[in-house]
Design a protein around this motif. Sequence first.
Motif, PDB file in Angstrom:
ATOM      1  N   HIS A 170      52.687  52.187  14.100  1.00 33.30           N
ATOM      2  CA  HIS A 170      51.337  51.638  14.208  1.00 33.30           C
ATOM      3  C   HIS A 170      50.827  51.150  12.863  1.00 33.30           C
ATOM      4  CE1 HIS A 170      50.508  52.989  18.308  1.00 33.30           C
ATOM      5  NE2 HIS A 170      51.360  53.954  17.995  1.00 33.30           N
ATOM      6  N   LEU A 183      48.468  67.084  11.311  1.00 37.08           N
ATOM      7  CA  LEU A 183      47.646  67.368  12.492  1.00 37.08           C
ATOM      8  C   LEU A 183      48.407  68.288  13.458  1.00 37.08           C
ATOM      9  CD1 LEU A 183      45.214  66.932  14.372  1.00 37.08           C
ATOM     10  CD2 LEU A 183      46.285  64.815  15.150  1.00 37.08           C
ATOM     11  N   PHE A 184      49.677  67.964  13.660  1.00 35.49           N
ATOM     12  CA  PHE A 184      50.421  68.783  14.616  1.00 35.49           C
ATOM     13  C   PHE A 184      50.825  70.134  14.027  1.00 35.49           C
ATOM     14  CE2 PHE A 184      50.404  64.906  16.928  1.00 35.49           C
ATOM     15  CZ  PHE A 184      50.293  65.347  18.236  1.00 35.49           C
ATOM     16  N   HIS A 232      50.722  57.676   7.414  1.00 35.16           N
ATOM     17  CA  HIS A 232      50.333  57.876   8.806  1.00 35.16           C
ATOM     18  C   HIS A 232      51.120  59.038   9.415  1.00 35.16           C
ATOM     19  CE1 HIS A 232      48.196  55.496  11.924  1.00 35.16           C
ATOM     20  NE2 HIS A 232      48.781  56.407  12.655  1.00 35.16           N
ATOM     21  N   VAL A 259      41.314  65.878   6.660  1.00 42.80           N
ATOM     22  CA  VAL A 259      40.226  65.505   7.572  1.00 42.80           C
ATOM     23  C   VAL A 259      39.643  64.168   7.159  1.00 42.80           C
ATOM     24  CG1 VAL A 259      37.875  66.094   8.306  1.00 42.80           C
ATOM     25  CG2 VAL A 259      39.651  67.847   8.298  1.00 42.80           C
ATOM     26  N   TRP A 317      59.285  66.796  14.547  1.00 42.63           N
ATOM     27  CA  TRP A 317      59.758  65.590  15.205  1.00 42.63           C
ATOM     28  C   TRP A 317      59.020  64.363  14.682  1.00 42.63           C
ATOM     29  CZ3 TRP A 317      57.691  62.711  19.641  1.00 42.63           C
ATOM     30  CH2 TRP A 317      58.657  61.925  20.239  1.00 42.63           C
ATOM     31  N   LEU A 318      57.698  64.545  14.535  1.00 39.99           N
ATOM     32  CA  LEU A 318      56.908  63.458  13.968  1.00 39.99           C
ATOM     33  C   LEU A 318      57.323  63.181  12.533  1.00 39.99           C
ATOM     34  CD1 LEU A 318      53.444  64.433  15.384  1.00 39.99           C
ATOM     35  CD2 LEU A 318      54.586  62.248  15.743  1.00 39.99           C
ATOM     36  N   LEU A 374      47.844  71.991  14.718  1.00 41.32           N
ATOM     37  CA  LEU A 374      47.831  72.368  16.142  1.00 41.32           C
ATOM     38  C   LEU A 374      48.767  73.551  16.400  1.00 41.32           C
ATOM     39  CD1 LEU A 374      47.960  69.095  18.287  1.00 41.32           C
ATOM     40  CD2 LEU A 374      46.215  70.877  18.363  1.00 41.32           C
ATOM     41  N   GLU A 376      49.782  62.674  10.656  1.00 40.11           N
ATOM     42  CA  GLU A 376      50.001  63.135  12.032  1.00 40.11           C
ATOM     43  C   GLU A 376      50.806  64.427  12.030  1.00 40.11           C
ATOM     44  OE1 GLU A 376      51.588  59.982  14.325  1.00 40.11           O
ATOM     45  OE2 GLU A 376      49.667  58.970  14.500  1.00 40.11           O
ATOM     46  N   LEU A 408      42.136  61.427   7.998  1.00 35.52           N
ATOM     47  CA  LEU A 408      42.206  61.189   9.452  1.00 35.52           C
ATOM     48  C   LEU A 408      40.985  60.421   9.935  1.00 35.52           C
ATOM     49  CD1 LEU A 408      43.531  64.601  10.839  1.00 35.52           C
ATOM     50  CD2 LEU A 408      44.632  62.373  11.112  1.00 35.52           C
ATOM     51  N   VAL A 409      39.829  60.835   9.419  1.00 38.36           N
ATOM     52  CA  VAL A 409      38.590  60.176   9.826  1.00 38.36           C
ATOM     53  C   VAL A 409      38.598  58.729   9.383  1.00 38.36           C
ATOM     54  CG1 VAL A 409      36.110  60.107   9.417  1.00 38.36           C
ATOM     55  CG2 VAL A 409      37.224  62.281   9.931  1.00 38.36           C
ATOM     56  N   ILE A 429      58.982  57.220  17.559  1.00 42.88           N
ATOM     57  CA  ILE A 429      57.541  56.969  17.536  1.00 42.88           C
ATOM     58  C   ILE A 429      57.308  55.517  17.146  1.00 42.88           C
ATOM     59  CG2 ILE A 429      55.395  57.552  16.335  1.00 42.88           C
ATOM     60  CD1 ILE A 429      56.188  59.743  18.138  1.00 42.88           C
ATOM     61  N   LEU A 479      57.015  69.507  17.531  1.00 42.19           N
ATOM     62  CA  LEU A 479      56.496  68.141  17.529  1.00 42.19           C
ATOM     63  C   LEU A 479      56.165  67.694  16.109  1.00 42.19           C
ATOM     64  CD1 LEU A 479      55.647  65.744  19.261  1.00 42.19           C
ATOM     65  CD2 LEU A 479      53.376  66.758  19.399  1.00 42.19           C
ATOM     66  N   GLU A 512      41.140  56.848   8.674  1.00 44.02           N
ATOM     67  CA  GLU A 512      42.187  56.115   9.395  1.00 44.02           C
ATOM     68  C   GLU A 512      41.729  55.739  10.802  1.00 44.02           C
ATOM     69  OE1 GLU A 512      45.969  54.420   9.953  1.00 44.02           O
ATOM     70  OE2 GLU A 512      44.735  54.897   8.231  1.00 44.02           O
ATOM     71  N   THR A 513      41.014  56.666  11.413  1.00 43.14           N
ATOM     72  CA  THR A 513      40.545  56.402  12.772  1.00 43.14           C
ATOM     73  C   THR A 513      39.493  55.315  12.773  1.00 43.14           C
ATOM     74  OG1 THR A 513      40.966  58.689  13.324  1.00 43.14           O
ATOM     75  CG2 THR A 513      39.561  57.458  14.829  1.00 43.14           C
TER      76      THR A 513
END
Lengths: 192, 510
Positions: A107, A124-125, A117, A183, A97-98, A128, A121, A186-187, A104, A94, A189-190
């Motif tokens: 956004h 992030l993955f 972005h 981090v 892929w991202l 993960l 992401e 991400l924070v 996708i 993923l 951006e959120t």
Amino acid sequence: MDYVPVIRRAQEGDDRAARQLFDDFQLRTYRLALGLLGDTADAEEVAQDALTYALLNIHRYNPELSSFSTWLHTITVSRARDKRRRKILPSISLAQWLGLGNQIRDHAPGPEAHYMHREMESRLFLALDQLSPKLREAVVLRFYADCTYKEMGEIMGCSLNTARSRLRLAIEKLRANLGDETVRWLVTETIR
Amino acid sequence: MAGHGNHSLEPAHPDDATLEAYALELIPPDQADTIKQHLEGCPVCAARLRRLSDLHASIAAGLHRALDPARPKRPLDFARVASEWRKPPRRVSAAARLARLMSGILSVIAVALFALTLTVLALQDHQPALSTLRLAESYNGPPAVVAAAVEEGVAIVALDAQGPRVVRLVPNLNPVDALQIAPDGRWVAFEQSQTLHLIETRAGGTAVKLELGERSGWSWAPEGHILAYTDGRGQLALFNPTDQAHTLLVPAAEQAWGQPVWSPAGEQIAYATAALPGDNPAAPSGIWRVDLATGYRIELARSPAVGTTLLAPIAWLDGGSDLLARSVSEPYAPPTLYRIDVARRMAVTLDASTPVQGRQLVWPVNARGQMLAVRQGQVVIYDLPREEARAIPNRLRQPAAAAWSPAGTWLALVVPGQPEGGGLYLYAPEQGRLRQIQLPKGAAEKSVTWAGPEHLFVTRQPDSSAQAELWLVSIAGDQVPRRLLSGIALSQTGLPHNAIAARVVLPSAS
């Protein structure tokens, strides 16, 4: 939507009700599997297996014990674990892929932000991907499937406290894997 | 500072691990309250908490941004479910399976007991001692099976070139009701109280019983190998007497009742629903159809008067595009008739009525959707698809029994009040042709069925007798009417149609 009548009809043998459940749950099952496995081909296979198994064994589902979603998540997680065990060579993850950016939705407001972005992401993955399967399950179930700890315990086949511990550990590892800069981004951006 | 990760709550600021646990709702409620109070008075810790929580939110947002638009390259395939779906053990709930299992066990026990009884009475089965039944010495009609109530029970008689002969006697089963022979001639079905007996028509064949409730009903599939039944407890099911397998079509909660009606091709069943005693009296009575290939059920019509009028299906019309239904609200009054457009699910009240005897129409509907009906006080041939009515000759007013020929062109009628031997008529509505068929005197005609396209079976009752006779009548007039059976015991209702059933069978089935 209240699926109880539809499930009851399916349990009585109404194949149109089964079809409705299949149609309504196929995307969310696929997405959960994708979150768990990070691989589109594997996610398709797992989602197909999980839905097929769930509907052909719908008579085993007891609405008094859990919601249909929780039951289906349990099957999906179980199938994803099987898939992971059997898997020899990874295909496109993923994160990759991202990174490639296909399919996708955009956004972000501009090309630069768009790139950032995706980059974040992807990170992030990638973070993960570095988690153990059980910790990844905890993150995906809590933050994507919005499960309670009790539901997480049911789905992952562990106690409520173990589910909590796994999530806490997963967050710590994610934070470490992402690094302070990611981090912060991400924070920000959120919040924005 | 607080201890690392042990959630201890000193008056000082909680550490990151404790705040993270708080944000993840991992702190016990009493300790969480203490932290909450601290956060309300400490902007520094509140800001730290927001930073920690924001990471959680950002993980959630990142997951949703990535996963929410994701779709499989091809939609997942329902065919894998569909191909397995029809296998009963997989799609039936545990309760239904248990019910089926119990039903199966009970059926096995019932069959075992019945088989034991039949074994004990085997000699009687092969050499029936019949005190009253008399058979003709020869037979020149089409091969047929007859089931007749006799003093000793129910006799099954084969009619073929070897002449009439009793092939089975099922003893001690009087009084019987609703005697019928399956379309393939292999099974005889009849009721005794609330038990449905299914008896194989060959010597030494099996016998099965189904226990049904008060508002039950049953009917054979057009080709005859299975039976649809409502059990009086709300279920509609199929029963295959050969392997004694039940297939649930409608669960009890949906309250199916009465006689199910098969579509001409046997792919659908129409059935009635209504509240059962003790249920909500306002529950509507409706008519539904179930598709046997998919199990899908759809409501076709709903009672116009909730709580007072029950609807029941009668017959499929026009190859299955329409359904004839009736009201059953008043047992002794002629029912209101409805024609239901199956595709549009619309019911239209017909300006006609027809008499009902038990669950059966006295005047059946033919394959073209024609029937005798009372319209504006007159008996007419009512063409239901066209909604046209045509008067019948005066002599045929209020026939006691009617039967359409297999092609639906001739109507055999038994007209009461005629001199003995003079009650049988043939009428062709299209041509307006009317023929009386004279039978010997000494008995009155009671009922009639077709024995293939050229013969009639006529039930007759000798004057003041509690017994009935079965006659074979050639409509070509080239054979003299012949008495085949006599000494048939009329049931307690005194109605010949309860005491005898006859059906022509195909050579392969005979």
